[in-house]
Design a protein around this motif. Sequence first.
Motif, PDB file in Angstrom:
ATOM      1  N   GLN A 156      36.035 -19.551  13.005  1.00 24.54           N
ATOM      2  CA  GLN A 156      37.343 -19.481  12.368  1.00 24.54           C
ATOM      3  C   GLN A 156      38.280 -20.585  12.864  1.00 24.54           C
ATOM      4  O   GLN A 156      39.468 -20.584  12.550  1.00 24.54           O
ATOM      5  CB  GLN A 156      37.974 -18.110  12.622  1.00 24.54           C
ATOM      6  CG  GLN A 156      37.239 -16.963  11.949  1.00 24.54           C
ATOM      7  CD  GLN A 156      37.178 -17.087  10.440  1.00 24.54           C
ATOM      8  OE1 GLN A 156      38.129 -17.548   9.816  1.00 24.54           O
ATOM      9  NE2 GLN A 156      36.059 -16.675   9.841  1.00 24.54           N
TER      10      GLN A 156
ATOM     11  N   LEU B 293      36.759 -24.788   9.886  1.00 24.74           N
ATOM     12  CA  LEU B 293      37.290 -24.494   8.552  1.00 24.74           C
ATOM     13  C   LEU B 293      37.505 -25.762   7.737  1.00 24.74           C
ATOM     14  O   LEU B 293      37.522 -25.711   6.499  1.00 24.74           O
ATOM     15  CB  LEU B 293      38.597 -23.704   8.666  1.00 24.74           C
ATOM     16  CG  LEU B 293      38.458 -22.275   9.206  1.00 24.74           C
ATOM     17  CD1 LEU B 293      39.829 -21.634   9.346  1.00 24.74           C
ATOM     18  CD2 LEU B 293      37.561 -21.424   8.307  1.00 24.74           C
TER      19      LEU B 293
ATOM     20  N   ASN C 286      33.912 -25.862   6.276  1.00 25.85           N
ATOM     21  CA  ASN C 286      33.733 -24.799   5.293  1.00 25.85           C
ATOM     22  C   ASN C 286      34.938 -23.874   5.351  1.00 25.85           C
ATOM     23  O   ASN C 286      35.038 -23.031   6.253  1.00 25.85           O
ATOM     24  CB  ASN C 286      32.452 -24.002   5.556  1.00 25.85           C
ATOM     25  CG  ASN C 286      32.217 -22.958   4.484  1.00 25.85           C
ATOM     26  OD1 ASN C 286      33.001 -22.817   3.537  1.00 25.85           O
ATOM     27  ND2 ASN C 286      31.145 -22.203   4.618  1.00 25.85           N
ATOM     28  N   PRO C 287      35.867 -23.988   4.422  1.00 21.88           N
ATOM     29  CA  PRO C 287      37.085 -23.175   4.443  1.00 21.88           C
ATOM     30  C   PRO C 287      36.836 -21.667   4.383  1.00 21.88           C
ATOM     31  O   PRO C 287      37.719 -20.880   4.716  1.00 21.88           O
ATOM     32  CB  PRO C 287      37.842 -23.646   3.195  1.00 21.88           C
ATOM     33  CG  PRO C 287      37.320 -25.018   2.922  1.00 21.88           C
ATOM     34  CD  PRO C 287      35.877 -24.970   3.334  1.00 21.88           C
ATOM     35  N   GLN C 288      35.633 -21.262   3.971  1.00 24.48           N
ATOM     36  CA  GLN C 288      35.317 -19.832   3.946  1.00 24.48           C
ATOM     37  C   GLN C 288      35.045 -19.280   5.338  1.00 24.48           C
ATOM     38  O   GLN C 288      34.993 -18.065   5.517  1.00 24.48           O
ATOM     39  CB  GLN C 288      34.107 -19.568   3.049  1.00 24.48           C
ATOM     40  CG  GLN C 288      34.396 -19.722   1.569  1.00 24.48           C
ATOM     41  CD  GLN C 288      33.188 -19.343   0.741  1.00 24.48           C
ATOM     42  OE1 GLN C 288      32.153 -20.015   0.773  1.00 24.48           O
ATOM     43  NE2 GLN C 288      33.299 -18.263   0.002  1.00 24.48           N
ATOM     44  N   GLY C 289      34.828 -20.169   6.296  1.00 22.46           N
ATOM     45  CA  GLY C 289      34.525 -19.704   7.650  1.00 22.46           C
ATOM     46  C   GLY C 289      33.193 -18.974   7.725  1.00 22.46           C
ATOM     47  O   GLY C 289      33.071 -17.956   8.403  1.00 22.46           O
ATOM     48  N   ARG C 290      32.201 -19.536   7.040  1.00 18.45           N
ATOM     49  CA  ARG C 290      30.883 -18.917   7.021  1.00 18.45           C
ATOM     50  C   ARG C 290      29.826 -19.999   7.249  1.00 18.45           C
ATOM     51  O   ARG C 290      30.082 -21.195   7.066  1.00 18.45           O
ATOM     52  CB  ARG C 290      30.637 -18.195   5.688  1.00 18.45           C
ATOM     53  CG  ARG C 290      31.629 -17.085   5.399  1.00 18.45           C
ATOM     54  CD  ARG C 290      31.351 -16.427   4.052  1.00 18.45           C
ATOM     55  NE  ARG C 290      30.098 -15.701   4.062  1.00 18.45           N
ATOM     56  CZ  ARG C 290      29.951 -14.456   4.510  1.00 18.45           C
ATOM     57  NH1 ARG C 290      30.994 -13.803   5.010  1.00 18.45           N
ATOM     58  NH2 ARG C 290      28.785 -13.855   4.454  1.00 18.45           N
TER      59      ARG C 290
ATOM     60  N   ALA D 190      26.458 -24.415   6.611  1.00 17.24           N
ATOM     61  CA  ALA D 190      27.046 -25.525   5.869  1.00 17.24           C
ATOM     62  C   ALA D 190      26.221 -26.759   6.199  1.00 17.24           C
ATOM     63  O   ALA D 190      25.890 -26.986   7.364  1.00 17.24           O
ATOM     64  CB  ALA D 190      28.504 -25.733   6.253  1.00 17.24           C
TER      65      ALA D 190
ATOM     66  N   THR E 238      27.429 -25.739   0.797  1.00 15.92           N
ATOM     67  CA  THR E 238      27.326 -24.397   1.351  1.00 15.92           C
ATOM     68  C   THR E 238      26.433 -23.558   0.425  1.00 15.92           C
ATOM     69  O   THR E 238      25.987 -24.037  -0.613  1.00 15.92           O
ATOM     70  CB  THR E 238      28.707 -23.729   1.491  1.00 15.92           C
ATOM     71  OG1 THR E 238      29.285 -23.539   0.173  1.00 15.92           O
ATOM     72  CG2 THR E 238      29.650 -24.583   2.324  1.00 15.92           C
ATOM     73  N   GLU E 239      26.180 -22.325   0.818  1.00 18.35           N
ATOM     74  CA  GLU E 239      25.333 -21.362   0.120  1.00 18.35           C
ATOM     75  C   GLU E 239      23.865 -21.722   0.357  1.00 18.35           C
ATOM     76  O   GLU E 239      23.362 -22.737  -0.132  1.00 18.35           O
ATOM     77  CB  GLU E 239      25.635 -21.275  -1.379  1.00 18.35           C
ATOM     78  CG  GLU E 239      27.104 -21.171  -1.719  1.00 18.35           C
ATOM     79  CD  GLU E 239      27.828 -20.100  -0.898  1.00 18.35           C
ATOM     80  OE1 GLU E 239      27.280 -18.998  -0.718  1.00 18.35           O
ATOM     81  OE2 GLU E 239      28.954 -20.385  -0.438  1.00 18.35           O
TER      82      GLU E 239
END
Length: 213
Positions: free
Chosen positions: A40, A45, A48-52, A55, A64-65
């Motif tokens: 976070q 971020l 990857n702004p989703q913080g997941r 990446a 991502t994904e």
Amino acid sequence: MQDITLYTHPFSRGTYVVWMLKECGAEYTVVPIQFGAQIQSAEYLAINPQGRVPALKFGDTVLTESLAIITFLAEQFPDKHLIPAADTLERGEYYRWMCLSLHLEYAAFNKLHNLPVDTPERRRQIGYGDFDTAWNTLREHLKNRDYIIGNSFTALDLYYSGLILLLTQNFKVLPADETDVLQRYAAKHLARPAFAETMAWAQETVAQMPPAE
């Protein structure tokens, strides 16, 4: 080939990407990301702004994904034959089963959390219909097959095998029955050397990471 940097935690879906990179014989760098404060942080971020995780930084572009990443990698290493050729019917089948895998995952986690899909109206509104119908579609497809599409290992076999393992061992949504067609299918692909190398990498990496804050 662009520089490849993977940001991930060793116990996440990023293991699919590590496995795929090994199957491709790619040169890459892994940046371990700890859950909690680091994932976070403003630094992460910005990636990857989703913080997941995962990446993947490919040159100056971030992807991502996990399923998108492994499909992209399959295209970048055509000599490994991990995705059917473009403009073929088999590539269309690849996209079909790629999209269905997301429905299967949603169905599994809805079941895990007891989210009801108990009326005909709800089944019509939800893309996968219901858990049993969705997963039995895959079982029926694999009943006499070793691969999702064609007659050789592709990125989809990697993804589906990892997903089946996750839902069997970690979340116990699927039965851990060796006679089940899904377990037979996954076991074949989880026996690949690149998967064993990935699991060894995960154990070694997590042992070296600082505790989550």
